[in-house]
Write a protein that holds these residues in place. Structure first.
Motif, PDB file in Angstrom:
ATOM      1  N   PRO A  52       0.825  -1.217   0.000  1.00 31.96           N
ATOM      2  CA  PRO A  52       0.000   0.000   0.000  1.00 31.96           C
ATOM      3  C   PRO A  52       0.858   1.265   0.000  1.00 31.96           C
ATOM      4  N   TRP A  56       0.561   4.020  -2.922  1.00 32.94           N
ATOM      5  CA  TRP A  56       0.199   5.406  -2.570  1.00 32.94           C
ATOM      6  C   TRP A  56       1.231   6.403  -3.122  1.00 32.94           C
ATOM      7  N   ARG A 128      -7.846   1.643   5.110  1.00 30.83           N
ATOM      8  CA  ARG A 128      -8.593   0.800   4.178  1.00 30.83           C
ATOM      9  C   ARG A 128      -9.953   1.365   3.824  1.00 30.83           C
ATOM     10  N   VAL A 147      -5.784   3.914  -4.926  1.00 32.86           N
ATOM     11  CA  VAL A 147      -4.964   3.218  -3.926  1.00 32.86           C
ATOM     12  C   VAL A 147      -5.755   2.064  -3.303  1.00 32.86           C
ATOM     13  N   ALA A 151      -4.170  -1.404  -3.974  1.00 33.31           N
ATOM     14  CA  ALA A 151      -3.430  -1.916  -2.815  1.00 33.31           C
ATOM     15  C   ALA A 151      -4.233  -2.967  -2.041  1.00 33.31           C
ATOM     16  N   TYR A 152      -5.548  -2.772  -1.945  1.00 32.00           N
ATOM     17  CA  TYR A 152      -6.368  -3.677  -1.129  1.00 32.00           C
ATOM     18  C   TYR A 152      -7.404  -4.441  -1.948  1.00 32.00           C
TER      19      TYR A 152
END
Length: 376
Positions: A52, A56, A128, A147, A151-152
């Motif tokens: 992450p 970012w 998150r 992001v 990332a998630y």
DNA sequence: GTCCAGCTTT
DNA sequence: AAAGCTGGAC
């Protein structure tokens, strides 16, 4: 995918209805896109180990900035600040040095500040939730979505200029990127198409397609995975979508620049003029409507800085640079000084720090200052 | 020279 | 709605 037979979106009290895209068409396009990305994704540094933090940083750097420009900055930045805690405890000037030349320097200040918030309020992990991410300085709607999805792998669709272009061509949507109506139409399409299983890959695939295949002026339709079913391709004029956005006209401004040298050091001041580049070190400079008014404004500025003020010789060179809507013609006045006196607000910087070496982040100088140094 | 990237903040 | 940076494509 919703079971309704049309997509509904309620925005600011208005209900938008659009003919739905046939489910089979949506699935075919989604699969073609994801397979294309699997085979053609560029090996970008932030994709090697997509933490992450790295996602970012890359998304902030990629705002208004091209991939090729970002790559070396990203690598240096992560070497200097390998994680959010390292960034949070860094000095602001050091962060700015590593941003030097990348432009939109506000981004680096916001990034640094956000890192400290992440450490203090979010336990050192990029949040998150959309709301928490959005609360960070420098993180707007686009960045929060990108992001979180990358990332998630959370199901947020992203809409940047590349995505808008791809979608407007595929669905033959009229309008331009700054129009709310146009953006809403694109968002409706995205909601129907977003891969719920792999939103991160889906978003990156759309953006990558826009960057490498669905190019603004010369789209490479023969190699496009969305060619079948693309309205703009069928129309024979894919480059006509979307419509060009209206632009503010650029104005020519004259800048007088004092290159004050002593030994092999240059005198720099914080900021350029007219509140531009406020955090960066620059050669003392002044704007004017003409060369002459700029020159006089520079002399005024130097008088406040040095006594007695230096006399300005004929300009040695002109360089050109653009900042937002200004087209800058800079006249460079070389000034030799016997001794590098300590002067309040003045910093003497060795010439070598302004050269190519500066790209390694050895001084927080603007690209304009580097062009000036290179012209001497 | 013009257009493009094309997002966040004020 | 406007401002902020720089570089690359054409």
């Amino acid at each position: 995918m919703a079971s309704t037979d049309f997509a509904v979106d309620i925005t600011e009290g208005r209900v938008l209805r659009r003919t739905p895209i046939a489910l089979t068409e949506v699935r075919a396009a989604r699969q073609a896109l994801l397979e294309w990305f699997r085979d053609h994704a560029r090996p970008l540094p932030w994709r090697r180990h997509p933490r992450p933090y790295a996602v970012w940083i890359s998304e902030i750097m990629l705002q208004q900035t091209q991939v090729g420009t970002v790559i070396p900055y990203f690598n240096r930045f992560l070497r200097a600040f390998p994680n959010v805690r390292a960034l949070a405890r860094a000095r602001r000037e050091r962060v700015l040095e590593l941003w030097s030349g990348l432009g939109y320097y506000r981004r680096s200040r916001d990034l640094h500040c956000a890192a400290q918030i992440i450490v203090r309020q979010f336990g050192g992990r990029f949040p998150r939730s959309y709301e928490a991410a959005r609360s960070l300085p420098g993180v707007g709607d686009y960045t929060a979505r990108s992001v979180l999805s990358i990332a998630y792998n959370l199901p947020f669709a992203v809409l940047d200029g590349n995505v808008a272009r791809v979608v407007s061509r595929w669905r033959l949507l009229r309008g331009h990127v700054q129009e709310t109506r146009f953006r809403q139409s694109v968002e409706l399409v995205l909601e129907q198409c977003l891969s719920r299983r792999r939103p991160g890959a889906f978003n990156q695939a759309l953006m990558e397609l826009g960057q490498t295949v669905c190019l603004p002026r010369a789209p490479r339709c023969p190699v496009c995975p969305l060619r079948v079913g693309c309205g703009a391709y069928a129309s024979g004029r894919p480059e006509s979508y979307p419509e060009p956005r209206p632009r503010r006209r650029t104005e020519v401004r004259h800048l007088a620049v004092a290159a004050i040298r002593s030994d092999s050091k240059f005198a720099l001041v914080r900021g350029l003029d007219e509140s531009l580049l406020p955090d960066l070190w620059n050669f003392p400079s002044a704007f004017g409507a003409s060369r002459e008014t700029a020159r006089r404004a520079l002399l005024d500025k130097l008088s406040a800085l040095l006594s007695p003020p230096p006399t300005l010789p004929a300009p040695r060179a002109e360089i050109r640079h653009s900042i937002t809507h200004r087209s800058i013609r800079a006249q460079i006045y070389p000034v030799e000084m016997a001794a590098a006196r300590r002067v309040h607000g003045l910093r003497w910087v060795p010439a070598w720090r302004l050269g190519e070496v500066a790209r390694t982040g050895s001084a927080a100088v603007s690209a304009l200052a580097r062009k000036v140094a290179a012209a001497l």
